[in-house]
Scaffold this motif. Sequence first.
Motif, PDB file in Angstrom:
ATOM      1  N   ALA A 311      16.273  13.420   6.768  1.00 27.01           N
ATOM      2  CA  ALA A 311      16.353  12.759   8.067  1.00 27.01           C
ATOM      3  C   ALA A 311      17.575  11.854   8.181  1.00 27.01           C
ATOM      4  O   ALA A 311      17.833  11.297   9.255  1.00 27.01           O
ATOM      5  CB  ALA A 311      15.096  11.934   8.316  1.00 27.01           C
ATOM      6  N   GLY A 312      18.329  11.714   7.075  1.00 29.52           N
ATOM      7  CA  GLY A 312      19.563  10.937   7.121  1.00 29.52           C
ATOM      8  C   GLY A 312      19.422   9.478   6.748  1.00 29.52           C
ATOM      9  O   GLY A 312      20.349   8.686   6.954  1.00 29.52           O
ATOM     10  N   ILE A 313      18.280   9.087   6.199  1.00 28.04           N
ATOM     11  CA  ILE A 313      18.107   7.694   5.756  1.00 28.04           C
ATOM     12  C   ILE A 313      18.963   7.479   4.510  1.00 28.04           C
ATOM     13  O   ILE A 313      18.945   8.285   3.587  1.00 28.04           O
ATOM     14  CB  ILE A 313      16.629   7.404   5.430  1.00 28.04           C
ATOM     15  N   PRO A 314      19.765   6.405   4.446  1.00 28.42           N
ATOM     16  CA  PRO A 314      20.581   6.148   3.253  1.00 28.42           C
ATOM     17  C   PRO A 314      19.727   6.080   1.992  1.00 28.42           C
ATOM     18  O   PRO A 314      18.645   5.487   1.996  1.00 28.42           O
ATOM     19  CB  PRO A 314      21.236   4.790   3.568  1.00 28.42           C
ATOM     20  N   ALA A 315      20.213   6.676   0.918  1.00 27.32           N
ATOM     21  CA  ALA A 315      19.440   6.785  -0.325  1.00 27.32           C
ATOM     22  C   ALA A 315      18.893   5.444  -0.820  1.00 27.32           C
ATOM     23  O   ALA A 315      17.723   5.372  -1.236  1.00 27.32           O
ATOM     24  CB  ALA A 315      20.291   7.450  -1.401  1.00 27.32           C
ATOM     25  N   PRO A 316      19.695   4.353  -0.823  1.00 28.49           N
ATOM     26  CA  PRO A 316      19.155   3.080  -1.338  1.00 28.49           C
ATOM     27  C   PRO A 316      17.999   2.530  -0.496  1.00 28.49           C
ATOM     28  O   PRO A 316      17.221   1.711  -0.976  1.00 28.49           O
ATOM     29  CB  PRO A 316      20.358   2.135  -1.286  1.00 28.49           C
ATOM     30  N   GLN A 317      17.890   2.958   0.761  1.00 25.45           N
ATOM     31  CA  GLN A 317      16.864   2.421   1.650  1.00 25.45           C
ATOM     32  C   GLN A 317      15.577   3.248   1.675  1.00 25.45           C
ATOM     33  O   GLN A 317      14.559   2.793   2.212  1.00 25.45           O
ATOM     34  CB  GLN A 317      17.424   2.333   3.086  1.00 25.45           C
ATOM     35  N   ILE A 318      15.626   4.447   1.091  1.00 23.84           N
ATOM     36  CA  ILE A 318      14.476   5.355   1.194  1.00 23.84           C
ATOM     37  C   ILE A 318      13.234   4.754   0.548  1.00 23.84           C
ATOM     38  O   ILE A 318      12.126   4.825   1.104  1.00 23.84           O
ATOM     39  CB  ILE A 318      14.818   6.718   0.569  1.00 23.84           C
ATOM     40  N   GLN A 319      13.366   4.159  -0.632  1.00 26.56           N
ATOM     41  CA  GLN A 319      12.186   3.643  -1.325  1.00 26.56           C
ATOM     42  C   GLN A 319      11.487   2.543  -0.535  1.00 26.56           C
ATOM     43  O   GLN A 319      10.255   2.443  -0.535  1.00 26.56           O
ATOM     44  CB  GLN A 319      12.574   3.133  -2.710  1.00 26.56           C
ATOM     45  N   TYR A 320      12.274   1.745   0.187  1.00 31.40           N
ATOM     46  CA  TYR A 320      11.660   0.671   0.972  1.00 31.40           C
ATOM     47  C   TYR A 320      11.009   1.229   2.238  1.00 31.40           C
ATOM     48  O   TYR A 320       9.965   0.729   2.680  1.00 31.40           O
ATOM     49  CB  TYR A 320      12.714  -0.369   1.333  1.00 31.40           C
ATOM     50  N   THR A 321      11.613   2.261   2.813  1.00 30.21           N
ATOM     51  CA  THR A 321      11.002   2.921   3.960  1.00 30.21           C
ATOM     52  C   THR A 321       9.673   3.549   3.572  1.00 30.21           C
ATOM     53  O   THR A 321       8.690   3.494   4.322  1.00 30.21           O
ATOM     54  CB  THR A 321      11.947   4.019   4.510  1.00 30.21           C
ATOM     55  N   THR A 322       9.617   4.142   2.377  1.00 33.25           N
ATOM     56  CA  THR A 322       8.394   4.759   1.882  1.00 33.25           C
ATOM     57  C   THR A 322       7.292   3.723   1.700  1.00 33.25           C
ATOM     58  O   THR A 322       6.128   3.966   2.044  1.00 33.25           O
ATOM     59  CB  THR A 322       8.670   5.470   0.545  1.00 33.25           C
ATOM     60  N   VAL A 323       7.630   2.558   1.146  1.00 35.18           N
ATOM     61  CA  VAL A 323       6.647   1.491   0.972  1.00 35.18           C
ATOM     62  C   VAL A 323       6.120   1.025   2.324  1.00 35.18           C
ATOM     63  O   VAL A 323       4.919   0.741   2.483  1.00 35.18           O
ATOM     64  CB  VAL A 323       7.261   0.307   0.199  1.00 35.18           C
ATOM     65  N   GLY A 324       6.994   0.978   3.323  1.00 34.51           N
ATOM     66  CA  GLY A 324       6.565   0.603   4.673  1.00 34.51           C
ATOM     67  C   GLY A 324       5.531   1.563   5.227  1.00 34.51           C
ATOM     68  O   GLY A 324       4.551   1.143   5.863  1.00 34.51           O
ATOM     69  N   THR A 325       5.706   2.863   4.962  1.00 34.10           N
ATOM     70  CA  THR A 325       4.712   3.837   5.413  1.00 34.10           C
ATOM     71  C   THR A 325       3.374   3.626   4.703  1.00 34.10           C
ATOM     72  O   THR A 325       2.310   3.829   5.295  1.00 34.10           O
ATOM     73  CB  THR A 325       5.196   5.279   5.174  1.00 34.10           C
ATOM     74  N   GLY A 326       3.449   3.209   3.432  1.00 38.38           N
ATOM     75  CA  GLY A 326       2.216   2.940   2.697  1.00 38.38           C
ATOM     76  C   GLY A 326       1.421   1.794   3.303  1.00 38.38           C
ATOM     77  O   GLY A 326       0.181   1.847   3.365  1.00 38.38           O
ATOM     78  N   ALA A 327       2.107   0.756   3.742  1.00 37.31           N
ATOM     79  CA  ALA A 327       1.426  -0.362   4.383  1.00 37.31           C
ATOM     80  C   ALA A 327       0.758   0.078   5.675  1.00 37.31           C
ATOM     81  O   ALA A 327      -0.365  -0.354   5.993  1.00 37.31           O
ATOM     82  CB  ALA A 327       2.432  -1.484   4.656  1.00 37.31           C
ATOM     83  N   ILE A 328       1.425   0.950   6.407  1.00 39.16           N
ATOM     84  CA  ILE A 328       0.840   1.462   7.658  1.00 39.16           C
ATOM     85  C   ILE A 328      -0.400   2.296   7.369  1.00 39.16           C
ATOM     86  O   ILE A 328      -1.380   2.264   8.121  1.00 39.16           O
ATOM     87  CB  ILE A 328       1.898   2.269   8.432  1.00 39.16           C
ATOM     88  N   GLU A 329      -0.394   3.042   6.260  1.00 39.46           N
ATOM     89  CA  GLU A 329      -1.579   3.816   5.869  1.00 39.46           C
ATOM     90  C   GLU A 329      -2.790   2.910   5.701  1.00 39.46           C
ATOM     91  O   GLU A 329      -3.887   3.208   6.200  1.00 39.46           O
ATOM     92  CB  GLU A 329      -1.320   4.537   4.544  1.00 39.46           C
ATOM     93  N   VAL A 330      -2.599   1.807   4.988  1.00 40.92           N
ATOM     94  CA  VAL A 330      -3.714   0.890   4.720  1.00 40.92           C
ATOM     95  C   VAL A 330      -4.219   0.279   6.021  1.00 40.92           C
ATOM     96  O   VAL A 330      -5.436   0.205   6.271  1.00 40.92           O
ATOM     97  CB  VAL A 330      -3.281  -0.214   3.740  1.00 40.92           C
ATOM     98  N   ILE A 331      -3.304  -0.133   6.884  1.00 40.95           N
ATOM     99  CA  ILE A 331      -3.695  -0.742   8.160  1.00 40.95           C
ATOM    100  C   ILE A 331      -4.470   0.264   9.013  1.00 40.95           C
ATOM    101  O   ILE A 331      -5.517  -0.061   9.588  1.00 40.95           O
ATOM    102  CB  ILE A 331      -2.450  -1.255   8.918  1.00 40.95           C
ATOM    103  N   ALA A 332      -3.966   1.513   9.093  1.00 36.69           N
ATOM    104  CA  ALA A 332      -4.655   2.544   9.877  1.00 36.69           C
ATOM    105  C   ALA A 332      -6.032   2.847   9.303  1.00 36.69           C
ATOM    106  O   ALA A 332      -6.997   3.047  10.045  1.00 36.69           O
ATOM    107  CB  ALA A 332      -3.809   3.813   9.916  1.00 36.69           C
ATOM    108  N   GLY A 333      -6.133   2.874   7.967  1.00 35.95           N
ATOM    109  CA  GLY A 333      -7.431   3.100   7.339  1.00 35.95           C
ATOM    110  C   GLY A 333      -8.426   2.006   7.674  1.00 35.95           C
ATOM    111  O   GLY A 333      -9.606   2.272   7.929  1.00 35.95           O
ATOM    112  N   LEU A 334      -7.973   0.755   7.676  1.00 36.13           N
ATOM    113  CA  LEU A 334      -8.845  -0.366   8.030  1.00 36.13           C
ATOM    114  C   LEU A 334      -9.294  -0.277   9.487  1.00 36.13           C
ATOM    115  O   LEU A 334     -10.455  -0.568   9.807  1.00 36.13           O
ATOM    116  CB  LEU A 334      -8.114  -1.685   7.782  1.00 36.13           C
ATOM    117  N   VAL A 335      -8.384   0.136  10.367  1.00 38.43           N
ATOM    118  CA  VAL A 335      -8.747   0.302  11.777  1.00 38.43           C
ATOM    119  C   VAL A 335      -9.861   1.339  11.920  1.00 38.43           C
ATOM    120  O   VAL A 335     -10.858   1.126  12.623  1.00 38.43           O
ATOM    121  CB  VAL A 335      -7.513   0.713  12.612  1.00 38.43           C
ATOM    122  N   GLY A 336      -9.705   2.476  11.230  1.00 38.57           N
ATOM    123  CA  GLY A 336     -10.726   3.505  11.290  1.00 38.57           C
ATOM    124  C   GLY A 336     -12.061   3.034  10.742  1.00 38.57           C
ATOM    125  O   GLY A 336     -13.120   3.296  11.326  1.00 38.57           O
TER     126      GLY A 336
END
Length: 522
Positions: A311-336
């Motif tokens: 998707a063109g995300i700079p390599a050094p930033q990918i790991q932090y973007t991935t962690v951000g998606t993980g936080a959203i997973e937990v929040i969405a799970g709690l909502v459900g």
Amino acid sequence: MAEEVLIEPNGKSRGHLTSSLLAVAFLSSFGSSMLYGYNLAVVNSPAQYIKDFFNQTIVRRNGSGVDEETLTLMYSVTVSIFAIGGLVGSLTVGMQVTRFGRKGTLVHSTVLVFIAGGLMGFSRLCGSPEMIIIGRFITGIHSGIALSVVPMYLGEIAPKNLRGFLGLVPSIFICIGVFIAQILGLHEILGKEEHWPLFLSLVVVPTFIQLMLLPWFPESPRYLLMEKRNIHATITALKWYRTKSNIQAEVEEMQEEQRSLSSMDTVSVFQLIRDPSVRWQLITVIVVNAGMQLSGIDAIWFYTNTIFENAGIPAPQIQYTTVGTGAIEVIAGLVGCFTIERVGRRPLMIGGFSFMGLCCAGITFSLMLQTHLPFMRYISVACVVGIIAGFCIGPAGVPFLMTGELFTQSNRPSAYIVGGFLNWISNFTVGFVFPFLQMSAGAFCYLVFCGVCVGVAAYVYFIIPETKNKTFVEISEMFASRNACEIENQPLGTNDQLKLKKMNGYGALVSVDVEKMDRIEK
């Protein structure tokens, strides 16, 4: 000795969330379900280090390395062998829960995690890639068992008005497991080359905690009464998990379900498939469990870094973007988890799958257009986040909950075998095929997942009734007309109910005339 009749004044029971229920839900999910999520994501961050280890070992053994395609194949096997192990584990669920019980199966299966953690942790020291693959296979076996047994256990100990809430606790811990793997995989923590064996073997920590604490809690009361016929242990377990006033209603419900069954022997998978009285329940389990994995969520979890790189995300930033998606997973799970008892199962499933389908289509179009419109790379990242959020809010946990709710006691273990088998074979298919599908079809590969999501959402909308706050017998009756059959035995009549009495300090069930007993009490 005076009798103690534990019935609420209005004749109805509404369970409360006791500390014992919450503790068991957390412990069983923490030491079992969380490991599934952790193992899904743990191979993502050290992927290149594992490939390098494979190549270095081959060079040391054979004198020459292998090409990139062969390394990709070996890594795909390492990723997807986890699903093969899960498939094997899921096929043993029926036998284990019948022999050891629900809690007993979780406790016995912990030995698998310690073996797997040791193999993966010492793989580099021994110079053996095979130890990683075998370790992944064994952790898969454990997850295959846990993924079915945890929701079965929680579904049986929960009162009907809390069954949805407790049933989604495992899915929250799956999301937490993914999130923890993403955080620990950061370069600043365990994301360095020298740390990946420790990273893979950390699964032993939550399992050890579960092994120390879970055995102190009671077994499933439904299992104790309906399969072991141990009334004293049943009453003890119910007093542990319930407020005092709920015990009589719970026993009557279990006896009603027991009365509706032609046999209390556990039904085999073959018998379940041939039984016309559960045909549509079985079709539903097949659709929602296969659809959950074929929705593409495992492709997102296994190959998040690769997707963000494309998707063109700079390599050094990918790991932090991935962690951000993980936080959203937990929040969405709690909502459900906190909305399922309000909105029901159907809205979470229909909304979750529909939103995932929309985001899969969005990824396709954004990847196609990002060479001409640079801002589209952010749309593709947003779509990845949307798929994860849509999945965790409903499809991540409701299929396991439904598998337990749609079947009565004798059918439930085999239903989980069928659901687990389809879940894991679909998981393996996606994990193994996706890299090659992505290479051949490019951005269009996500349209396959879009079609699956829309199809499952349509099936839930047109076929599956709402099961919120229904007993297992009531749910069976809801499917009876669609299956063109009737429940074999009628529920207990008002003059043939069971009263719970305290006799010499032990619980006993006696069949009495309720009207006569009421006159005596007056």
